[in-house]
Design an enzyme around this catalytic site. Sequence first.
Site, PDB file in Angstrom:
ATOM      1  N   ASP A 186      -7.563   2.622   7.136  1.00 37.75           N
ATOM      2  CA  ASP A 186      -7.276   2.786   5.713  1.00 37.75           C
ATOM      3  C   ASP A 186      -6.771   1.483   5.100  1.00 37.75           C
ATOM      4  O   ASP A 186      -7.160   1.106   4.000  1.00 37.75           O
ATOM      5  CB  ASP A 186      -6.212   3.873   5.495  1.00 37.75           C
ATOM      6  CG  ASP A 186      -6.850   5.255   5.452  1.00 37.75           C
ATOM      7  OD1 ASP A 186      -8.096   5.322   5.414  1.00 37.75           O
ATOM      8  OD2 ASP A 186      -6.094   6.250   5.472  1.00 37.75           O
ATOM      9  N   ASP A 233      -4.445  -0.465  10.003  1.00 38.71           N
ATOM     10  CA  ASP A 233      -5.360   0.598  10.444  1.00 38.71           C
ATOM     11  C   ASP A 233      -6.588   0.615   9.536  1.00 38.71           C
ATOM     12  O   ASP A 233      -6.747  -0.248   8.674  1.00 38.71           O
ATOM     13  CB  ASP A 233      -4.647   1.963  10.439  1.00 38.71           C
ATOM     14  CG  ASP A 233      -4.098   2.307   9.056  1.00 38.71           C
ATOM     15  OD1 ASP A 233      -4.463   1.623   8.067  1.00 38.71           O
ATOM     16  OD2 ASP A 233      -3.310   3.260   8.952  1.00 38.71           O
ATOM     17  N   ASP A 243      -1.510  -1.657   5.860  1.00 40.59           N
ATOM     18  CA  ASP A 243      -1.345  -1.285   7.260  1.00 40.59           C
ATOM     19  C   ASP A 243      -2.460  -1.849   8.134  1.00 40.59           C
ATOM     20  O   ASP A 243      -3.558  -2.116   7.652  1.00 40.59           O
ATOM     21  CB  ASP A 243      -1.333   0.243   7.398  1.00 40.59           C
ATOM     22  CG  ASP A 243      -0.016   0.827   6.916  1.00 40.59           C
ATOM     23  OD1 ASP A 243       0.957   0.051   6.794  1.00 40.59           O
ATOM     24  OD2 ASP A 243       0.034   2.036   6.642  1.00 40.59           O
ATOM     25  N   GLU A 266       0.845  -1.187   0.000  1.00 44.16           N
ATOM     26  CA  GLU A 266       0.000   0.000   0.000  1.00 44.16           C
ATOM     27  C   GLU A 266       0.885   1.243   0.000  1.00 44.16           C
ATOM     28  O   GLU A 266       1.696   1.438   0.898  1.00 44.16           O
ATOM     29  CB  GLU A 266      -0.868  -0.054   1.262  1.00 44.16           C
ATOM     30  CG  GLU A 266      -1.549   1.207   1.628  1.00 44.16           C
ATOM     31  CD  GLU A 266      -2.182   1.105   3.026  1.00 44.16           C
ATOM     32  OE1 GLU A 266      -2.096   0.031   3.663  1.00 44.16           O
ATOM     33  OE2 GLU A 266      -2.747   2.107   3.463  1.00 44.16           O
TER      34      GLU A 266
END
Length: 643
Positions: free
Chosen positions: A510, A508, A506, A433
């Site tokens: 996103d 998280d 990640d 990403e």
Amino acid sequence: MSQESEYGAGQIQVLEGLEAVRKRPAMYIGSTDSRGLHHLVYEVVDNSIDEALAGHCDDITVSIHDDGSVAVTDDGRGIPVDTHEEYDRPALEVILTVLHAGGKFDNKSYQVSGGLHGVGVSVVNALSSRFEVEVKRDGGVFRHAFERGEPQGDMERVRDLEAGEDTGTEIRFWPDDDIFETDQFAFSTLSNRLRELAFLNSGVRITLRDERERTDEGDVVAETYEYEGGIREFVEYLNETRSEMHEEIIYFEDEDENIQVEVAMQATQELQGSIHAFANNINTREGGTHLTGFKTALTRVVNDYANENDLLSDLEDNLKGEDIREGLTAVISVKHPDPQFEGQTKTKLGNSEVRGIVESAMHEGLGIYFEENPDTAQAVVMKAVEAAKARMAAQKAEELTRRKSALDSTSLPGKLADCQTKDPEDAELFIAEGDSAGGSAKQARNPEFQAVLPIKGKILNVEKHRLDRILENDEIRNLITAIGTGIGDEFDVEDIRYKKIIMATDADVDGAHIRTLLLTFIYRHMRPLLEGGYVYATQPPLYRIRYRGETYDAMTDAERDEIVAENCDGNPTQVQRFKGLGEMNPEQLWETTMNPENRILKQITVEDAAAADKMFSVLMGDAVEPRKQFIKDNAPEAEWIDI
Ligand code: 0RA
């Protein structure tokens, strides 16, 4: 031969049978990973479902206990407890210790379930460190226990049945940790399958209890599935977040040659269809004769209607099946006395007579529905005409074909840092990403077998666009070219360039979103990658802890606290929190996320296509409230897209 030696011979056969199961468990239950573990539950539940289909049981409860066991209780007739003549042992013991013995006892016209592997409950017994059964029947309550398939003592009659007390069977088993790689039962995995079984067998009430969890009110977490409307309610459920084109679900059933056919369907405004075919409660993912019959009749009925009503004047040709199936949600369920399962994963129905039976049931059922509901018929045709126009516009401009052949070409995307090996078996593709994580990963990797493809930010939401638009997206084109298989009808797994396709996003929100976008694309257009087990997600640690020259990685806050307390005397030298992959230096990225020796990968599987379909339509669709609710209800699973 004397009675005694005959009995002796029987016992030897018993031992051989279960020994074989313990030696090669995968031959009987498919695998010994999480999938195999859950399969044990399905195997037991299938027997209860058979009782229900024979008309003797309507209540099934599955309880996950906090000691690692699962109990399945039903209110059926109970497993027979009288003496089995051949073995001179209680039938209960024979059924639970002899492979395939179950079937010999019942004179059912057909056994509908029996599971994908259809091996019987003795296999569950063989693979359990402990197995307890309680049967209520013939006026008494009977108990028996086993360890690794071996009877512990004799069956006992513990008491009389009380007046009015119901018959039934309770089986509780502890999967053997010598056999299984994991002992964790997942509520969501069991609930998806049990809900599906309740949809497929209307009138059966199935309750799932999780004794490991309590609600805020202190009650055991439990869900009950019971659908009087059967597969009609299945379609309603699948369409909860889709906008439907007509109110009522189209439904019809038929029976011929002892084969039962049921079809439920509803057209929606969406672009993605959601068609699920089952045979004897088994999700026939590879399709088969029932699905072919359904598709053939659907295409014919809609084209006949359209032609009779002059609705195709804008088109040169008839509608294609794919135009008509756009946005269609359907469940096809057949129950067959002797189903033949074919295909790579034995999930393709082979019985040739089924095709015609489904086709004529569908022809008649849908034909009548169209005659009675001309508004719906008209809307369905017009939507298919739109799809056909879009398809032809793309073709005419040679867009699709040109793009598709561009995808086949040997020129790999410039952003791809490919690996040296050309053997897909060894090769890994990291989809990273953002450019910074991509850059780190390129430095960190072992270029011999690890390739890196950085993708920029959010990719297109494929749930919302037709294929011609999707293929305009650079990130998606790069992905398809790098993987090598092509997509959709052109997909060919033989051309796969990496047998590990690893999403490195990640930990998280996103990251979760990008992972979901990627998975939605793969699920909709390259599904065999998921079915083949080629898709993974990295699980980078959240913390790195240092103490006295040692380093420890922790995946969660709780794990960090445990390591600090147990390995660092409560006083670590350093606790570092990793925010994202892009913030790790290449050495850290290699050690935590890429090095096959240390990294933790999560394999993404599609256990259940209907559940996956539902999830992607909820997660990626327009409706906001159901999405919020879904994420709330499925927090850990939705986060990891555990289908
Ligand atoms: C063999 C024969 C009969 C029922 C069963 C097995 C049976 C097995 C299981 C497993 C879980 N629940 C079950 N309930 C029933 C038929 C017995 C008869 O004819 O009464």
